[in-house]
Scaffold this active site. Structure first.
Site, PDB file in Angstrom:
ATOM      1  CE  LYS A  79     -49.234 -45.965 -23.690  1.00 38.85           C
ATOM      2  NZ  LYS A  79     -50.366 -46.507 -24.469  1.00 38.85           N
ATOM      3  CB  SER A 154     -49.020 -46.696 -28.207  1.00 39.37           C
ATOM      4  OG  SER A 154     -50.051 -46.691 -27.230  1.00 39.37           O
ATOM      5  CB  SER A 178     -52.185 -49.093 -27.096  1.00 35.42           C
ATOM      6  OG  SER A 178     -51.857 -48.382 -28.250  1.00 35.42           O
TER       7      SER A 178
HETATM    8  N1  GLN Z   1     -52.297 -48.399 -33.076  1.00 38.24           N
HETATM    9  C1  GLN Z   1     -53.547 -47.726 -32.841  1.00 38.24           C
HETATM   10  C2  GLN Z   1     -53.379 -46.252 -33.105  1.00 38.24           C
HETATM   11  O1  GLN Z   1     -52.297 -45.848 -33.448  1.00 38.24           O
HETATM   12  C3  GLN Z   1     -53.984 -47.957 -31.434  1.00 38.24           C
HETATM   13  C4  GLN Z   1     -53.219 -47.172 -30.451  1.00 38.24           C
HETATM   14  C5  GLN Z   1     -53.740 -47.268 -29.060  1.00 38.24           C
HETATM   15  O2  GLN Z   1     -54.475 -48.177 -28.709  1.00 38.24           O
HETATM   16  N2  GLN Z   1     -53.417 -46.265 -28.279  1.00 38.24           N
HETATM   17  O3  GLN Z   1     -54.299 -45.497 -32.996  1.00 38.24           O
END
Ligand code: GLN
Length: 480
Positions: A79, A154, A178
């Site tokens: 990532k 994400s 994410s």
């Molecule tokens: N969708 C959640 C957020 O936008 C989790 C994102 C993540 O785990 N980085 O904060």
């Protein structure tokens, strides 16, 4: 031989048996990415030189020792918020579009020591803020199971790359879901380790008390093998903790699986409910005992998360100001003083979701509001953590859905941030509580708009901190 179908362990054996070389393997996957990623868009950067160098090194070790660490020569993807020395690291943001990582994150050091072959850096929501990868400043990744749909987020690029067969494992980060939600949407396995299990040194922080790096694999076994390589205490991350003790092989007949009643509520997709309930039935058939448990503060978890995560994000992202870090408006003739450099750089190079969160986070931390929001949220967090402690004292493992819906259409939720935030309703509590959880496919259903396509539905297995092995054993039994 279909190289993309081999497991990590099979590749390991075949490399030692010299059925193919690590270099051939790397070239095969690089070629596949070149030919097929145009449609999926899972990679921001392809690291061909690095991959071939690592592959050659693995081949040399095999030639010398006739052996290799398990991940030696195995192609993987990272990532783009995890630093790989000498490689661009953007967090999918314009503010870091040209940033070159000056050192390796601890997890990268660890997999490089094993000889893993890094093929590239994967797309994500900007600074890991989002649930669909549509918040990337560069492009949106598509779901390999149905390219009209999002891969989740994400870490959507990492999940899509594994799902499309572009690599054997991938690393992602999980602050509120994410890793697990994109794993669920792309039909692969993804682990969010318990907090402190994996070093965060060299990952761009979003919300430091919630962030964990974890692994993706096409199978639970691949996901587990990658996790084993990255875990462990690290003197460079003071929040990393002692090695989790490997629990003995668990017997499913003695396993108590808790089903949180608050997670099966009106409003969830009927197919998700049906598929996860069928999976529970399968565990029961295998001999597990199923009990109902309660996580009574579930309804407060989402607001609690969006206060704590944004508060921490507003502090963590303060360094990107066009001077300390990040793209800069310093040469712009309209910029008169230092304050204007900060303001104009942040205004121009941060995306709108990131700005929304910085503003929200700054607000809940500011004088006069701190007690009402941030402090209150910390108290709620303790209650959520207590819920899990209680439930996990009655059950060995909790089983829940990962996402309340099927992978949604590209664009479907972009105009409504609250709707997007609800995607993580089943995953964020786990980060607040600091426990570990794995997402794995519970089943597949026909796509509503194309019967020829199958969409995956994930389920989540949750255990006490450091009991990742228990989760993996239970997951592998189901997969089998
Ligand atoms: N969708 C959640 C957020 O936008 C989790 C994102 C993540 O785990 N980085 O904060």
């Amino acid at each position: 031989m279909e190289l993309e179908k081999l497991s990590i362990r099979q590749i390991h054996q075949d490399l030692i048996d010299k059925k193919f070389s690590a270099e051939e393997l790397a070239k095969f996957f690089l070629d596949k990415i070149r030919k097929e990623d145009g449609e999926i868009n899972s990679f921001i950067t392809i690291t061909e030189d690095l991959a071939l160098k690592q592959a050659k090194k693995a081949d040399e070790i095999i030639a010398k020792k006739n052996d290799l660490p398990l991940l030696g020569g195995v192609p993987c993807a990272i990532k783009d918020n995890i630093l790989v020395e000498g490689i661009k690291c953007t967090s999918a943001s314009k503010i870091l579009e040209n940033y070159i990582a000056p050192y390796d994150a601890t997890v990268i050091k660890k997999i490089k020591e094993q000889g893993a072959v890094i093929l590239g850096k994967t797309n994500m929501d900007e600074f890991a803020m989002g649930s669909s990868t549509e918040n990337s400043a560069f492009f949106c990744t598509k779901n390999p199971c149905d390219t009209s749909r999002v891969p989740g987020g994400s870490s959507g690029g990492s999940a899509a790359a594994v799902s499309a067969g572009f690599c054997k494992f991938a690393l992602g980060s999980d602050t509120g879901g994410s890793i697990r939600q994109p794993a669920s949407f792309c039909g692969v396995a993804g682990l969010k380790p318990s907090y402190g299990t994996v070093s965060r040194y060299g990952v761009m922080a979003y919300a430091s008390s919630l962030d964990q790096i974890g692994s993706f694999g096409k199978s639970v076994e691949d996901c587990r093998d990658a996790f084993k390589a990255i875990k462990g205490k690290d003197p460079l991350d003071s929040t990393s903790l002692k090695e989790p003790a490997d629990s003995e092989k668990i017997d499913l007949r003695n396993l108590k699986i808790g089903i949180p009643k608050e997670y099966f509520v009106a409003g969830m997709d009927k197919e998700v409910e049906k598929t996860v309930k069928e999976a529970i039935g399968k565990y029961e058939k295998m001999g597990a005992e199923i009990i109902e448990v309660s996580l009574p503060h579930t309804e407060y978890a989402l607001p609690c998360y969006y206060i704590i995560a944004t508060a921490e994000a507003s502090a963590n992202l303060a360094r990107f100001d066009g001077i300390k870090y990040g793209s800069s408006e310093v040469g712009n003739s309209e910029v008169k003083d230092l304050l204007e450099v900060y303001i104009k750089s942040r205004e121009k190079y941060f995306g709108s979701e990131v700005k929304r969160r910085i503003m929200l986070g700054t607000y809940v931390l500011s004088s006069g509001y701190y007690d009402a929001y941030y402090k209150q949220a910390q108290k709620v967090r303790s209650l959520v953590r207590g819920d899990f402690e209680k439930a996990l004292s009655r059950a060995d493992i909790l089983l829940t859905p990962v996402s309340p819906t099927l992978p949604f259409k590209i664009g479907e939720k972009m105009d409504d941030p609250l709707e997007m935030y609800l995607s993580d309703i089943y995953t964020i509590s786990i980060n607040l509580a600091g426990v570990g959880a794995l997402s794995l496919p519970a089943g597949w259903v026909e796509s509503p708009d194309d019967k020829a396509k199958k969409l995956p539905i994930g389920m989540q297995l949750i255990a006490k901190p450091f009991e990742e092995e228990k989760i993996f054993q239970a997951a592998m039994a189901f997969e089998k």
